[in-house]
Motif scaffolding. Structure first.
Motif, PDB file in Angstrom:
ATOM      1  N   GLU A  42      46.752  49.247  47.251  1.00 43.82           N
ATOM      2  CA  GLU A  42      46.943  47.796  47.249  1.00 43.82           C
ATOM      3  C   GLU A  42      46.754  47.206  48.641  1.00 43.82           C
ATOM      4  O   GLU A  42      46.170  46.125  48.806  1.00 43.82           O
ATOM      5  N   GLU A  80      42.479  47.091  44.200  1.00 47.89           N
ATOM      6  CA  GLU A  80      43.585  46.511  43.448  1.00 47.89           C
ATOM      7  C   GLU A  80      43.671  47.058  42.028  1.00 47.89           C
ATOM      8  O   GLU A  80      44.764  47.233  41.489  1.00 47.89           O
ATOM      9  N   PHE A 106      46.958  48.936  40.521  1.00 52.51           N
ATOM     10  CA  PHE A 106      47.600  48.560  39.266  1.00 52.51           C
ATOM     11  C   PHE A 106      47.731  49.753  38.330  1.00 52.51           C
ATOM     12  O   PHE A 106      48.785  49.982  37.724  1.00 52.51           O
ATOM     13  N   CYS A 146      52.323  42.788  40.584  1.00 56.32           N
ATOM     14  CA  CYS A 146      50.899  42.721  40.238  1.00 56.32           C
ATOM     15  C   CYS A 146      50.659  41.649  39.181  1.00 56.32           C
ATOM     16  O   CYS A 146      49.717  40.853  39.280  1.00 56.32           O
ATOM     17  N   ILE A 195      47.184  40.998  40.738  1.00 56.24           N
ATOM     18  CA  ILE A 195      46.607  42.121  41.479  1.00 56.24           C
ATOM     19  C   ILE A 195      46.130  43.176  40.487  1.00 56.24           C
ATOM     20  O   ILE A 195      46.935  43.848  39.841  1.00 56.24           O
TER      21      ILE A 195
END
Length: 360
Positions: A180, A189, A193, A214, A219
């Motif tokens: 991240e 990203e 996740f 997220c 994200i």
């Protein structure tokens, strides 16, 4: 059986088999009859393994440091041995990775001796060289979030990646954090996740909280405020301080739920009790008149708490209060003390203020 299935079946008795490389296999059923009488060296060795099991299991679940420490202390109570005796044994028995790691843990948290975090981290590093997984997880936390050693994102990424391959939930969460933020690797990203989701599915409360953010920020996925609130609630139910604070934020802002400033205040307080710095800052904000009455004394006490926990910003703020006499009696000696603490962590304004006071 897959690593994922193995992890789900992990408990505090079989973790020894997962990460102890220097011990013969132990019949767990044979431990119980002697667990309350640590007189012989063999018994102390079993106790040490058991304590490392507890720490590793709870790190892997995403529990807060204050909670893990409390469980370690609870386990050693009523077992016919003092913390000082355990510490002395560890000090004189440094041939096994669990003993090396636990001596580091005791030094880090001031158990059986005064806190010495620099020595603790050196011991973590020595145990990690022996592939002690509890030491590796503790080192990752220090490299990512600690204030004692310089950030080492390359090592953090590699350690997290290796442990994640074995299916450890905490490592999956930390690896997601690396992706991240671009720590030791390129930002990805979607990968972050995916890793947070895997960690959350394995019951890691930190992974649940990160997954919630997220969904809040979009994200690697679409924004979904309902999922945000649900995930923060799950993490909070597991006692994770970041989850508790984040749920409070939902109530403050009405994210996936109705605005409830009183509920937000209560959740911030609960997270503060777990020594969550972000929650402390937000509770300070509350005591300035949001969700409760203005209370300058509480503002000072919370600022002091954050300073004691090592926040350079809080240390600067406390120093400034003593320096000027804001909400506390002016005390130049205390101002110098806290400016120095803050300056040692690189706070530039603290360095300037310290120099000014020392010249006078």
């Amino acid at each position: 059986m897959s690593n994922k299935q193995n992890l789900k079946n992990i408990n505090t008795y079989n973790l020894l088999y997962e990460f102890s490389h220097n011990y013969d296999k132990i019949n767990i059923k044979e431990i119980e009859p002697i667990i309350n009488d640590y007189i012989f060296e063999k018994d102390l060795s079993i106790l040490i393994d058991r304590l490392v099991d507890i720490i590793f299991k709870e790190l892997n679940e995403g529990n807060d440091a204050i909670v893990i420490k409390q469980h370690v202390l609870e386990y050693t109570n009523n077992r016919n041995i003092t913390l000082q005796e355990i510490y002395n044994y560890l000090l004189n028995n440094q041939c096994k990775s669990n003993s090396i790691y636990l001596l580091g843990y005791f030094n880090y948290y001031g158990i059986g001796a005064n806190s010495n975090k620099k020595m603790a981290i050196e011991l973590y590093q020595n145990a990690a060289k022996l592939e002690n997984k509890a030491a590796e997880l503790s080192l990752i936390n220090e490299y990512l979030y600690g204030k004692i050693v310089n950030k080492n994102y390359t090592t953090t990424f590699e350690l997290s990646k290796n442990l994640a391959k074995e299916g450890y939930a905490c490592a999956l969460n930390n690896l997601g954090y690396c992706y991240e933020n671009g720590y030791g690797t390129d930002i990805n990203e979607e990968k972050a996740f995916e890793l947070y989701q895997k960690a959350a599915d394995l019951g890691n409360s930190g992974g649940m909280t990160n997954l919630g953010w997220c969904y809040y920020e979009g994200i690697g996925t679409d924004i979904n405020y309902q999922k945000v609130c649900e995930l923060f609630q799950k993490a909070a139910d597991l006692g994770n301080s970041n989850g508790i604070f984040s749920l409070g934020y939902c109530y403050k802002e009405g994210i996936g739920t109705n605005v409830n400033e009183q509920k937000a205040f209560e959740l911030y307080q609960k997270a503060v009790d777990l020594e969550n710095l972000t929650a402390i800052y937000n509770l300070i904000w509350c005591y300035e008149g949001v969700g409760t009455d203005i209370n300058k004394q509480k503002v000072f006490e919370l600022s002091q708490k954050a300073a004691n926990l090592g926040s350079s910003t809080a240390q600067y703020n406390i120093a400034y209060m003593y320096d000027i006499g804001i909400d506390v009696k002016k005390d130049t000696k205390q101002a110098i003390y806290w400016y120095k603490k803050s300056a040692e962590q690189g706070h530039q304004d603290a360095k300037k203020k310290l120099n000014e006071l020392l010249k006078n």
